[in-house]
Design an enzyme around this catalytic site. Structure first.
Site, short mmCIF file in Angstrom:
data_model
loop_
_atom_site.label_atom_id
_atom_site.label_comp_id
_atom_site.label_asym_id
_atom_site.label_seq_id
_atom_site.Cartn_x
_atom_site.Cartn_y
_atom_site.Cartn_z
N TYR A 1 -6.75 -0.09 -6.31
CA TYR A 1 -6.13 -1.19 -6.24
C TYR A 1 -4.51 -1.24 -4.98
O TYR A 1 -4.63 -0.32 -4.63
CB TYR A 1 -5.09 -1.69 -7.28
CG TYR A 1 -3.71 -1.39 -8.12
CD1 TYR A 1 -3.42 -0.15 -7.71
CD2 TYR A 1 -3.58 -2.15 -9.30
CE1 TYR A 1 -2.25 0.19 -7.72
CE2 TYR A 1 -2.09 -1.29 -9.74
CZ TYR A 1 -1.38 -0.32 -9.45
OH TYR A 1 -0.49 0.52 -9.87
N GLU A 2 -4.68 -2.85 -4.48
CA GLU A 2 -4.62 -2.62 -3.07
C GLU A 2 -5.30 -2.48 -2.08
O GLU A 2 -5.03 -1.45 -0.81
CB GLU A 2 -2.88 -2.42 -3.52
CG GLU A 2 -2.46 -3.15 -3.55
CD GLU A 2 -1.29 -4.21 -3.14
OE1 GLU A 2 -1.81 -4.27 -2.28
OE2 GLU A 2 -0.94 -5.16 -3.74
N GLY A 3 -6.18 -2.75 -2.52
CA GLY A 3 -7.53 -2.04 -1.34
C GLY A 3 -7.55 -0.08 -1.76
O GLY A 3 -7.18 0.21 -2.04
N ARG B 1 0.99 -1.10 -0.36
CA ARG B 1 -0.29 0.06 0.03
C ARG B 1 0.66 1.23 -0.21
O ARG B 1 0.36 2.07 -0.80
CB ARG B 1 -1.10 0.13 1.24
CG ARG B 1 -1.94 -0.92 1.02
CD ARG B 1 -2.95 -1.31 2.06
NE ARG B 1 -4.39 -2.12 1.98
CZ ARG B 1 -5.27 -2.60 3.08
NH1 ARG B 1 -5.23 -1.84 3.52
NH2 ARG B 1 -5.86 -3.31 2.27
N GLN C 1 -8.72 1.78 2.42
CA GLN C 1 -7.79 1.92 3.73
C GLN C 1 -8.62 2.89 4.50
O GLN C 1 -8.39 3.39 5.68
CB GLN C 1 -6.90 3.80 2.49
CG GLN C 1 -6.59 2.94 1.45
CD GLN C 1 -5.97 1.76 1.91
OE1 GLN C 1 -5.26 1.63 2.66
NE2 GLN C 1 -6.11 0.83 0.51
#
Lengths: 528, 528
Positions: free
Chosen positions: A380-382, A250, A387
């Protein structure tokens, strides 16, 4: 070293960005071909040892701190986000193996990955399981010889198949037959494209996606048809391992936000300095002037520059806490780096298009590509909401606001120090104080609110906190500058940019505070 | 009639949107082919008489008011912005000829254009002359027979060449040899692709652009090589004519903003209702729920919906003043419709991508196309800065704030009326009053500021004023609803949406006020 990386990226990697976007990666019967020039550039990247920069010396890396790694990551991503995604995913695989791999696994895989001879991937998403990993279905059956048979379909696998390296090491989340339901029954497996005995594993690329941006990077659908996998760590602990790795991943995506913002700013600045159009509104020149002389172009460029510098400072600040091993600060800051910097990247690249006017809408100009590329970053990546839920739930509510309060106290110290400085410093101190009070009011409200009220304000809270902590770093740079005997012009520009940030961007904390505190009821009642 | 248009657009035009984007228009040796299905759909559009809807009955139109024209324009653009651009440009040509064409010109061209048998274009931009028309070079030489020879290159000509209709009527800005320098020496010419004698005129399409969005619509480079042109009105009055037409064209682009926002909202809503992912944060359900149940998805959808409804109300409100012939109100409102609604469209379509998560980044989903298509809207027909300079200079400073003050007084009346209503109405009144005071403070500041200070705040002023007037219409809809005996559910939803707008979107006026008033000095000093 960073200057050398900058030279290499400017000469070898950046020129592939626009043609790579146009050509895209191709998938033909399971074989993926990256755009022209990518393979040769990757070979040079490997030869020069850039992959190993932040990784341990014992596996062939350079063992540099995360602050340096963040700066290097920005340079590579600014040159070519699509290209940089391959090393970024390899970094993630290295991180996972380093923390959770067996001694033998490390010995076999880490030297190859750290050198960049092999690349890594992360296999989480399935068609029915995106943000919600509890829904994943890929199965892993123990074979009695210590290996597992992996069966299932994974989607959105960045560089899941390509022609840059001789082997690809997939890290795959899957379930064993007797695993508990939900996220407590997920295990992590290492599934190499080419097995240690040299045979091809049963994982194939079915297709690649037709995407809005980062088109040169192949985003793969991977079919695992009884592929041989090796368990990483223990069964059913996969989610815990993913969480450990997620901070690094992240953080890296947040740095991508800074990188694409910087590239868009550089390009818009060059255009604004050369494009002649329109007389100045104050009548100071009779003929057409470079558009940078128009107040609104200046406003947009200043906004882009101030946002980029603040997000960069936020990222380096967070990396510093990670290097010093302060877990609470790191955990609080990572969702800000990821969430705030990537949302800002969408805004900054949009301003980059706007400064180019009609030319910005033409793909050859390049501004539109940054705008398209940036749009994946808050996803992407959350996603930003993921977050924000993390920031609110795990990093703010769980410790009763302790870390948030600690940060507010540190900001108040900076305000006090600025109060003894120049008029610009005092001006910034006042704005920073107002933003800090917005943060404190929001935190107090969120700690007392109902669950649905609080989570309805999660993204506004992330945007408030990100803006505040980024603006704080700009303020600290003014303090540093006033105590610095070096390049005065550089420091004067820094102070002017910090003041612009304090006056134009920081006041957004008041809007977010209103959305969190006064907006909750209207959200829960809203017609959708 | 609008329902019939809706049916036609849903069945015949909307299905061509995604495939049209993928296929794009093609240019081959000067011939432009639109994507599959466009020609048949355009034939039906013409047969049904939709082009004539807002145009005079004497030329074969239906003579309907602009309020109805705005609603119709939204429907067509929501179905397919690339397709709708062709009729939109024809509308502009009709408007120009109706106001400034000779009797004979009207007789020859208007019935064909109003029927849609011929289409129209606007030829302003040249490579060196975009927002700055003073720089244009295309030459027009009188031939002594009442015609002119037109020579030059025009770029960014929407539907400058295509296969939908038998003739294309270009309206071209050019200079005669003895014209005064700058914008006072520009004349407007009618240059048909096919001349009245049936011969092909000397205008050719050199190429079409590779664009970020609206890819199905051909954006042409047109070469005029001694083409035969007919003067419209008098020599050197071209810019004045353009200004008259611009209100209509800019208003139409604002409506495109509403349209693409509505389409993005409908698509995101459908996805959020069907995509199962994640448990509710309040633990009310054990398994995965539709993502619309997550507070942040709800927040994003409410933001999209409230923004779209407010911008729609703003557009219809502005059209009403135009129908009633109130020039001062119309002139003030058009830059708000164009500037605010299109900037909002970029934000709304971005939220549409975000709600889709990773799927939003995949082109097949369609959300990314709306995001790409929307990005042209704050650029063409005058960038947001051009709208803002117009709003500030010609519509606010020139009359000493008279129209701005008139609007503020009307808003205060609405606040007073809301004060006697429900608790929701009173809540909205308080927020509306705060936003109005931000507007009044900004106007007072701008009237007293230096030129550079004022114009540095022009775009924030446009965003403040657009938000306020749009939010005011939402408040008026609550008043109308509380006096209405009809569909209670519809009116309750309207009130909830108006309240969301007042709580989440309207408070942005405070941020813009700070940027205008406290931000000017930091902008003029900023490092760029």
């Amino acid at each position: 070293m960073l200057e050398e990386l900058g030279r290499f990226c400017a000469e070898e990697i950046a020129p592939l960005n626009l043609p790579g976007d146009r050509e895209g990666s191709r998938c033909d019967a399971g074989r993926v071909t990256t755009p022209g020039g990518f393979r040769a550039a990757y070979d040079k990247f490997v030869q020069m040892g850039w992959q190993g920069l932040p990784h341990p010396v014992e596996y062939g890396g350079q063992g540099l701190p995360r602050t340096v790694g963040a700066a290097a990551g920005e340079i590579l991503n600014a040159a070519n986000m699509s290209f940089a995604l391959c090393p970024l995913l390899t970094d993630g695989a290295i991180e996972a193996l380093r923390h959770f791999g067996s001694h033998q696994m490390k010995a076999v895989y880490l030297p190859k990955l750290v050198a960049g001879h092999w690349t890594g991937t992360m296999n989480l998403t399935e068609p029915q399981a995106g943000s919600d990993l509890a829904l994943l279905r890929t199965r892993a059956e123990a074979q009695g010889d210590g290996t597992y048979r992996i069966t299932g379909t994974k989607i959105f696998i960045t560089y899941g198949e390509h022609d840059l390296a001789e082997n690809i090491i997939h890290l795959v989340l899957a379930r064993t037959p007797d695993a508990p339901r939900g996220v407590k029954g997920i295990s992590l497996f290492l599934v190499p494209k080419v097995l240690p005995d040299g045979s091809r594993n049963r994982v194939t690329c079915q297709s690649i996606e037709h995407k809005l941006g980062v088109r040169a990077s192949p985003t793969c659908v991977l079919n695992y048809e009884g592929a041989t996998g090796f368990l990483i760590g223990s069964e059913n602990a996969g989610l815990e391992y993913m969480f450990t790795m997620m901070n690094a991943a992240r953080f890296a995506v947040g740095v991508q936000g800074v990188a694409i913002s910087d590239r868009a700013t550089q390009q818009a600045l060059a255009y604004a300095q050369s494009r002649l159009q329109g007389r100045p509104v104050d009548g100071s020149t009779p003929g057409a002037v470079a558009i940078i002389q128009h107040p609104d172009v200046r406003r947009m460029l200043s906004h882009m520059r101030a946002t980029t510098e603040a997000c960069r400072a936020l990222a380096i600040f967070a990396a510093g806490w990670q290097d010093r091993g302060d877990a609470a600060m790191t955990e609080f800051l990572v969702p800000l780096v990821k969430g705030f910097s990537t949302e800002m990247a969408v805004q900054v690249t949009s301003l980059g298009v706007q400064i180019h006017g009609g030319m910005g809408f033409i793909e050859e100009t390049g501004a539109a590509q940054h705008y398209r590329d940036a749009r994946i970053l808050p996803i992407y990546e959350g996603t930003t909401a993921i977050q924000a839920n993390d920031l609110l739930g795990r990093k703010t509510l769980r410790d009763g606001g302790t870390t948030a309060t600690r940060i507010a106290a540190m900001i108040a110290e900076t305000e006090a120090a600025l109060g003894g400085g120049s008029s610009v410093a005092r001006d910034i101190a006042a704005r920073l104080g107002a933003a800090r009070q917005d943060f404190e009011a929001a935190v107090a409200y969120l700690l007392a609110a109902s669950t649905n009220e609080a989570y309805g304000g999660a993204v506004p809270y992330l945007m408030l906190a990100g803006n505040l902590v980024a603006g704080w770093q700009m303020a600290r740079s003014v303090l540093a500058g006033e105590a610095f005997a070096g390049d005065r012009d550089f420091m004067a520009a820094k102070a002017a940019t910090a003041r612009f940030y304090a006056r134009h961007i920081l006041p957004d904390t008041g809007l977010q505070r209103a959305r969190i505190i006064q907006g909750a009821a209207s959200l829960l009642d809203a017609a959708v």
